[in-house]
Design a protein around this motif. Structure first.
Motif, PDB file in Angstrom:
ATOM      1  N   VAL A  42       0.843  -1.192   0.000  1.00  0.00           N
ATOM      2  CA  VAL A  42       0.000   0.000   0.000  1.00  0.00           C
ATOM      3  C   VAL A  42       0.885   1.251   0.000  1.00  0.00           C
ATOM      4  CG1 VAL A  42      -1.715   1.303   1.311  1.00  0.00           C
ATOM      5  CG2 VAL A  42      -1.881  -1.187   1.174  1.00  0.00           C
ATOM      6  N   GLY A  43       0.562   2.185  -0.881  1.00  0.00           N
ATOM      7  CA  GLY A  43       1.347   3.409  -1.006  1.00  0.00           C
ATOM      8  C   GLY A  43       2.274   3.399  -2.200  1.00  0.00           C
ATOM      9  N   ASP A  44       2.615   2.201  -2.690  1.00  0.00           N
ATOM     10  CA  ASP A  44       3.443   2.107  -3.892  1.00  0.00           C
ATOM     11  C   ASP A  44       2.624   2.464  -5.123  1.00  0.00           C
ATOM     12  OD1 ASP A  44       5.612   1.302  -2.414  1.00  0.00           O
ATOM     13  OD2 ASP A  44       5.341  -0.840  -2.837  1.00  0.00           O
ATOM     14  N   GLU A  45       3.315   2.890  -6.182  1.00  0.00           N
ATOM     15  CA  GLU A  45       2.628   3.267  -7.418  1.00  0.00           C
ATOM     16  C   GLU A  45       3.277   2.579  -8.621  1.00  0.00           C
ATOM     17  OE1 GLU A  45       1.309   7.745  -5.865  1.00  0.00           O
ATOM     18  OE2 GLU A  45       2.668   7.547  -7.591  1.00  0.00           O
ATOM     19  N   ILE A  46       2.437   2.189  -9.555  1.00  0.00           N
ATOM     20  CA  ILE A  46       2.870   1.599 -10.822  1.00  0.00           C
ATOM     21  C   ILE A  46       2.332   2.481 -11.936  1.00  0.00           C
ATOM     22  CG2 ILE A  46       2.707  -0.403 -12.352  1.00  0.00           C
ATOM     23  CD1 ILE A  46       2.228  -2.108  -9.837  1.00  0.00           C
ATOM     24  N   ILE A  47       3.181   2.831 -12.886  1.00  0.00           N
ATOM     25  CA  ILE A  47       2.759   3.688 -13.995  1.00  0.00           C
ATOM     26  C   ILE A  47       2.686   2.869 -15.276  1.00  0.00           C
ATOM     27  CG2 ILE A  47       3.298   5.710 -15.402  1.00  0.00           C
ATOM     28  CD1 ILE A  47       4.823   6.873 -13.047  1.00  0.00           C
ATOM     29  N   VAL A  48       1.532   2.943 -15.936  1.00  0.00           N
ATOM     30  CA  VAL A  48       1.377   2.431 -17.297  1.00  0.00           C
ATOM     31  C   VAL A  48       0.868   3.592 -18.150  1.00  0.00           C
ATOM     32  CG1 VAL A  48       0.967   0.049 -16.552  1.00  0.00           C
ATOM     33  CG2 VAL A  48      -0.975   1.601 -16.847  1.00  0.00           C
ATOM     34  N   THR A  49       0.522   3.322 -19.400  1.00  0.00           N
ATOM     35  CA  THR A  49       0.093   4.395 -20.291  1.00  0.00           C
ATOM     36  C   THR A  49      -1.284   4.088 -20.884  1.00  0.00           C
ATOM     37  OG1 THR A  49       0.908   3.521 -22.405  1.00  0.00           O
ATOM     38  CG2 THR A  49       2.520   4.590 -20.958  1.00  0.00           C
ATOM     39  N   GLU A  50      -1.863   5.083 -21.523  1.00  0.00           N
ATOM     40  CA  GLU A  50      -3.143   4.885 -22.205  1.00  0.00           C
ATOM     41  C   GLU A  50      -3.000   4.053 -23.470  1.00  0.00           C
ATOM     42  OE1 GLU A  50      -6.009   8.605 -21.013  1.00  0.00           O
ATOM     43  OE2 GLU A  50      -4.642   8.940 -22.695  1.00  0.00           O
ATOM     44  N   PHE A  96       3.917  12.313 -17.891  1.00  0.00           N
ATOM     45  CA  PHE A  96       4.652  11.184 -17.318  1.00  0.00           C
ATOM     46  C   PHE A  96       5.591  11.657 -16.222  1.00  0.00           C
ATOM     47  CE2 PHE A  96       8.666   8.822 -17.270  1.00  0.00           C
ATOM     48  CZ  PHE A  96       8.207   7.589 -16.813  1.00  0.00           C
ATOM     49  N   TYR A  97       6.335  12.715 -16.494  1.00  0.00           N
ATOM     50  CA  TYR A  97       7.262  13.234 -15.487  1.00  0.00           C
ATOM     51  C   TYR A  97       6.520  13.682 -14.231  1.00  0.00           C
ATOM     52  CZ  TYR A  97      10.816  13.317 -19.145  1.00  0.00           C
ATOM     53  OH  TYR A  97      11.695  12.967 -20.139  1.00  0.00           O
ATOM     54  N   ALA A  98       5.308  14.205 -14.416  1.00  0.00           N
ATOM     55  CA  ALA A  98       4.526  14.648 -13.263  1.00  0.00           C
ATOM     56  C   ALA A  98       4.061  13.459 -12.411  1.00  0.00           C
ATOM     57  CB  ALA A  98       3.316  15.459 -13.739  1.00  0.00           C
ATOM     58  N   LEU A  99       3.819  12.321 -13.057  1.00  0.00           N
ATOM     59  CA  LEU A  99       3.400  11.127 -12.328  1.00  0.00           C
ATOM     60  C   LEU A  99       4.555  10.455 -11.596  1.00  0.00           C
ATOM     61  CD1 LEU A  99       1.006   9.421 -14.917  1.00  0.00           C
ATOM     62  CD2 LEU A  99       0.350  10.478 -12.752  1.00  0.00           C
ATOM     63  N   LEU A 100       5.736  10.547 -12.161  1.00  0.00           N
ATOM     64  CA  LEU A 100       6.899   9.848 -11.623  1.00  0.00           C
ATOM     65  C   LEU A 100       7.373  10.500 -10.329  1.00  0.00           C
ATOM     66  CD1 LEU A 100       8.842   7.518 -12.464  1.00  0.00           C
ATOM     67  CD2 LEU A 100      10.273   9.274 -13.536  1.00  0.00           C
ATOM     68  N   ASN A 101       7.490   9.697  -9.276  1.00  0.00           N
ATOM     69  CA  ASN A 101       7.939  10.234  -7.987  1.00  0.00           C
ATOM     70  C   ASN A 101       8.570   9.108  -7.168  1.00  0.00           C
ATOM     71  OD1 ASN A 101       5.819   9.021  -6.075  1.00  0.00           O
ATOM     72  ND2 ASN A 101       4.533  10.016  -7.629  1.00  0.00           N
ATOM     73  N   GLU A 102       8.913   9.418  -5.927  1.00  0.00           N
ATOM     74  CA  GLU A 102       9.613   8.459  -5.079  1.00  0.00           C
ATOM     75  C   GLU A 102       8.750   7.250  -4.710  1.00  0.00           C
ATOM     76  OE1 GLU A 102       9.734  11.697  -4.789  1.00  0.00           O
ATOM     77  OE2 GLU A 102      11.865  12.045  -5.205  1.00  0.00           O
ATOM     78  N   LYS A 103       7.436   7.347  -4.903  1.00  0.00           N
ATOM     79  CA  LYS A 103       6.548   6.224  -4.632  1.00  0.00           C
ATOM     80  C   LYS A 103       6.480   5.240  -5.800  1.00  0.00           C
ATOM     81  CE  LYS A 103       3.450   8.853  -1.583  1.00  0.00           C
ATOM     82  NZ  LYS A 103       2.039   9.313  -1.402  1.00  0.00           N
ATOM     83  N   THR A 104       6.982   5.656  -6.964  1.00  0.00           N
ATOM     84  CA  THR A 104       6.893   4.819  -8.160  1.00  0.00           C
ATOM     85  C   THR A 104       7.812   3.613  -8.025  1.00  0.00           C
ATOM     86  OG1 THR A 104       6.486   6.805  -9.499  1.00  0.00           O
ATOM     87  CG2 THR A 104       7.064   4.772 -10.667  1.00  0.00           C
TER      88      THR A 104
END
Length: 405
Positions: free
Chosen positions: A111-119, A156-164
């Motif tokens: 919980v708290g972790d983030e995963i980034i994918v795209t549209e 993408f850069y806005a989504l990327l952070n230390e939780k990613t």
């Protein structure tokens, strides 16, 4: 730069056939590619000369099968510039490769972790991470695209952070042909300490895949989109990460020692390759990579770009046709709409004219919803296609336009 497409085309037996009395114009290469005689011969030769299980027998046939099987691993490792041969893990295809990674790193999400994918995602690289988030409590973040199909890199850069914890995205969109800036994205993801997985199903067949230069942690692809057999694929992963993975499946081959109460696992790549593998498929994939590696890659890419440019020009001259996906950097994929015709109707009429394309959502339903479309018709080009194939496509589209008016 010259490219002898006639000589290439002559090596693909299936392209010589007719469909409903019409010469075949095979333009569904993003779904699967046809197979050159070199691959077909490799499959026949295995089954007629050394069909045996690998790593197990104490006889000549098994030794020969094992040699060919492991030689294919070396061939693929060299093709993608893997640092270690044991970083090449055989799977059934891109889908299994992505699921293998989710099994390996998913245990670490919380919980708290983030995963980034795209549209832009194919279902295989979306649903897998949806489920990983549901199991772990991590949050799935979606990087948007512009209407052109190009990734919104600032978003993408806005989504990327230390939780990613992980970024997972396609090298190339199967639905639109968009080429993503995976080197730049890998660099930014690594600066935040995130892993990066590249879905290479559509990118691998178009040359210059160097996993070390890309800087990713995982690169997944399928053999059948690389002129090889179906049912075989590759997960490349960094050795130091793969060695931390829990076993994916248990059974034969991946065992170091076993008794009735416990077992220990072997080293890479065996520990992630349980059971009797698709030996013929692996050997066929090795033959496909060896065959492709002999070509002039720059000339091949120039030929594919010429096909896309020519098809785009033809589309601009056909009233009522709209290309879906106009990113400036893309491969030979042309998704389109024709007036208000349903894609399935277009595909049916084209098939009767000997033209093979894909219709529907291209296993990218969320992307189609984002674009406000029920689906598209999709023509996709490969190295053996010609301008004549494209002319046949557009003659068929003109007939479809009249019939569906």
């Amino acid at each position: 730069m010259s490219f002898d497409v006639a000589a290439i085309r002559a090596q693909f037996p299936l392209l010589q056939r007719d469909v409903d009395g019409k010469p075949l114009a095979y333009l569904d290469n993003a779904a699967t590619t046809q197979k050159p005689q070199a691959v077909i011969d490799a499959l026949i030769d295995f089954y007629t000369q050394c069909n045996a299980n690998v790593h197990r027998g104490a006889h000549h046939l098994s030794d020969e099968a094992t040699r060919r099987y492991e030689k294919a691993r070396d061939t693929v490792a060299q093709f993608i510039n893997a640092k270690h041969r044991e970083e090449v893990i055989w799977t059934s295809g891109t889908t299994e490769s992505i699921n293998l990674v989710a099994n390996g790193v998913g245990q670490l999400f919380k919980v708290g972790d983030e995963i980034i994918v795209t549209e832009l995602e194919h279902h295989a690289n979306l649903v897998t991470w949806q489920q990983a988030c549901k199991r772990s409590g991590a949050t799935l973040k979606i990087c948007p695209i512009f209407d052109s199909g190009e990734l919104d890199i600032d978003a993408f850069y806005a989504l990327l952070n230390e939780k990613t914890r992980l970024v997972a995205l396609p090298h190339v969109s199967n639905a639109l042909g968009t080429i993503n800036p995976i080197v730049e994205i890998s660099k930014k993801a690594k600066q935040k300490g995130a892993w990066i997985l590249v879905d290479g199903a559509q990118g691998i067949a178009h040359g210059n895949v160097d996993v070390q230069a890309i800087g990713c942690d995982f690169y997944a692809f399928s053999g059948h989109k690389l002129f090889g057999p179906t049912g075989v694929g590759v997960l490349w992963g960094r050795k130091e990460i793969l060695e931390t993975f829990p076993v994916w499946q248990t059974g034969g081959e991946m065992i170091a020692d076993v008794d009735y109460q416990d077992a220990t696992w072997g080293a890479l790549p065996n520990r992630l390759e349980a059971g009797t593998p698709n030996i013929a498929g692996v050997i066929g994939l090795g033959a496909a990579v060896k065959w492709l590696s002999k070509l002039d890659i720059e000339a091949m890419q120039a030929h594919e770009q010429d096909l896309l440019d020519y098809a785009t020009k033809c589309a601009e001259g056909l009233e009522g046709m709209r290309i879906v996906g106009t990113a400036p950097n893309k491969i030979g994929v042309m998704s389109f709409q024709l007036d208000n015709a349903h894609p399935a109707d277009i595909g049916f009429i084209l098939d009767k004219q000997g033209v093979a394309i894909r219709t529907g959502d291209n296993c990218a339903q969320p992307l189609m919803k984002r674009l406000g479309l029920p689906g598209t018709a999709r023509a996709s080009f490969s190295i053996y296609n010609t301008r004549n194939d494209i002319d046949q496509l557009f003659e068929a589209l003109k007939k479809a336009k009249k019939m569906l008016a």
